[in-house]
Design a protein around this motif. Structure first.
Motif, PDB file in Angstrom:
ATOM      1  N   ALA A   1      15.422   4.674  -6.399  1.00  0.00           N
ATOM      2  CA  ALA A   1      14.728   5.542  -5.039  1.00  0.00           C
ATOM      3  C   ALA A   1      14.258   6.147  -5.061  1.00  0.00           C
ATOM      4  CB  ALA A   1      16.494   6.389  -4.832  1.00  0.00           C
TER       5      ALA A   1
ATOM      6  N   ALA B   1      10.785   4.471  -4.018  1.00  0.00           N
ATOM      7  CA  ALA B   1      11.480   3.720  -3.049  1.00  0.00           C
ATOM      8  C   ALA B   1      10.742   4.609  -1.915  1.00  0.00           C
ATOM      9  CB  ALA B   1      12.465   3.141  -2.426  1.00  0.00           C
ATOM     10  N   ALA B   2      11.103   6.073  -2.245  1.00  0.00           N
ATOM     11  CA  ALA B   2      10.804   6.371  -0.971  1.00  0.00           C
ATOM     12  C   ALA B   2       9.683   7.347  -0.726  1.00  0.00           C
ATOM     13  CB  ALA B   2      11.530   8.370  -0.975  1.00  0.00           C
TER      14      ALA B   2
ATOM     15  N   MET C   1      10.290   3.550   1.926  1.00  0.00           N
ATOM     16  CA  MET C   1      10.691   2.198   1.754  1.00  0.00           C
ATOM     17  C   MET C   1      12.294   2.837   1.556  1.00  0.00           C
ATOM     18  SD  MET C   1       8.446  -0.368  -0.305  1.00  0.00           S
ATOM     19  CE  MET C   1       9.277  -1.949   0.097  1.00  0.00           C
ATOM     20  N   THR C   2      12.830   1.785   1.880  1.00  0.00           N
ATOM     21  CA  THR C   2      14.542   1.727   1.389  1.00  0.00           C
ATOM     22  C   THR C   2      14.233   1.336  -0.151  1.00  0.00           C
ATOM     23  OG1 THR C   2      15.248  -0.621   2.422  1.00  0.00           O
ATOM     24  CG2 THR C   2      15.336   2.104   3.564  1.00  0.00           C
ATOM     25  N   PRO C   3      15.707   1.439  -0.660  1.00  0.00           N
ATOM     26  CA  PRO C   3      15.709   0.508  -2.013  1.00  0.00           C
ATOM     27  C   PRO C   3      16.324  -0.644  -1.451  1.00  0.00           C
ATOM     28  CG  PRO C   3      17.253   3.002  -1.749  1.00  0.00           C
ATOM     29  CD  PRO C   3      16.704   2.779  -0.749  1.00  0.00           C
TER      30      PRO C   3
ATOM     31  N   GLU D   1      14.640  -1.747   0.701  1.00  0.00           N
ATOM     32  CA  GLU D   1      12.688  -3.333   0.986  1.00  0.00           C
ATOM     33  C   GLU D   1      12.020  -3.216  -0.193  1.00  0.00           C
ATOM     34  OE1 GLU D   1      12.187  -1.387   5.609  1.00  0.00           O
ATOM     35  OE2 GLU D   1      11.681  -0.147   3.812  1.00  0.00           O
TER      36      GLU D   1
END
Length: 299
Positions: free
Chosen positions: A187, A190-191, A195-197, A199
């Motif tokens: 996570a 992603a951040a 992006m979201t996890p 994505e």
């Protein structure tokens, strides 16, 4: 007019057990005849370098094909295709089979659901097919092994040439590789990329054929192995260097994935030498030799 060259092979049982066996290779160009409808019991990769045409699915729906492109012909799936009769196209094809095809499909290198794949450039795959064609002389005693090994290389070249994998996805994978040993969760990664996890999972799955967790883990464990083999750092320090604050957890994870404990891996692979080690990839054209000092040591 069309022009065709092809060779077909009959690998033995031992060749099939190597994972992938090449059943044939061919080079064709011009206003080639229509193929199918037909069904095969093996895979075929058709790499189209120039020209255009069409591919029809089992329901008869046609998809335009414009070079550079790849046609995946999958075992048991009816297919039907042809180049434009006015312009023709230039193709190289490779027939192959073997138990490793299932793993390549799982990793996304073979895509049964995408029979027509746009390529950014056909040069890399066609170079592999060209080497296979040169190996296909009838008096080559290494024929089956050489062409079978080249099928693995072809699948990598095709994956690298896919047009939908170019710039953005590659940048994400490179950034993940660079930051893999930081103490960050999926996570967190992603951040960092906005992006979201979910994505990030999609991007990594498309680019590397695995989850972000497995992608990061492979890089971390590879780095840990280097530190265990080439330094005298304690296991706890190695764990911290690759992003794990809990050395016991790192040891359990290492043991489960590698098949042996970190201390045993070090006992087998340890090569710590005076002067340290380098993480710079050697230049094959300028290898280190005895009597000459090489580059500086890595920390």
């Amino acid at each position: 007019m069309y022009h065709t060259w092809m060779r077909f092979f009959t690998p033995g049982p031992a060749h099939h057990r190597l994972g992938l066996a090449c059943l044939g290779v061919g080079l064709q160009y011009g206003a080639l005849p229509t193929v199918g409808p037909r069904v095969l019991d093996h895979h075929v990769a058709v790499v189209i370098s120039t020209g255009a045409g069409w591919y029809a699915d089992p329901e008869g729906r046609r998809t335009p094909v414009t070079a550079p492109a790849l046609l995946w012909l999958t075992p048991g799936v009816p297919h039907h295709y042809a180049p434009d009769p006015g312009t023709g196209w230039d193709e190289g094809f490779v027939d192959f089979t073997g138990p490793a095809a299932a793993s390549y499909t799982e990793l996304g290198y073979i895509e049964p659901d995408r029979p027509v794949v746009a390529l950014s450039d056909a040069a890399g795959p066609r170079a592999v097919i060209g080497r296979m064609a040169r190996a296909a002389r009838r008096d080559n005693p290494l024929l089956e092994v050489e062409t079978g090994a080249a099928v693995h290389e072809l699948l990598v070249a095709l994956r690298r040439a896919r047009a939908d994998l170019a710039p953005d996805g590659e940048a994400v994978l490179k950034a993940l590789a660079r930051d893999a040993c930081l103490a960050l969760t999926v996570a967190d990664h992603a951040a960092r990329h906005g992006m979201t996890p979910a994505e990030l999972r999609t991007a990594v799955r498309r680019g590397a054929g695995c989850s972000p967790k497995d992608y990061l883990l492979g890089i971390r464990l590879g780095r840990a192995k280097e530190l265990l083999a080439a330094t005298d750092l304690p296991v706890a320090a190695v764990a911290r260097r690759v992003g794990y604050d809990d050395p016991a957890y790192f040891s359990r994870l290492f043991t489960r994935r590698v098949g042996m404990a970190p201390v045993r891996f070090r006992a087998q692979q340890g090569r710590a030498v005076p002067g340290g080690w380098s993480n710079q990839v050697p230049d094959p054209a300028d290898p280190p030799v005895i009597g000459r000092t090489t580059g500086g040591a890595a920390p």
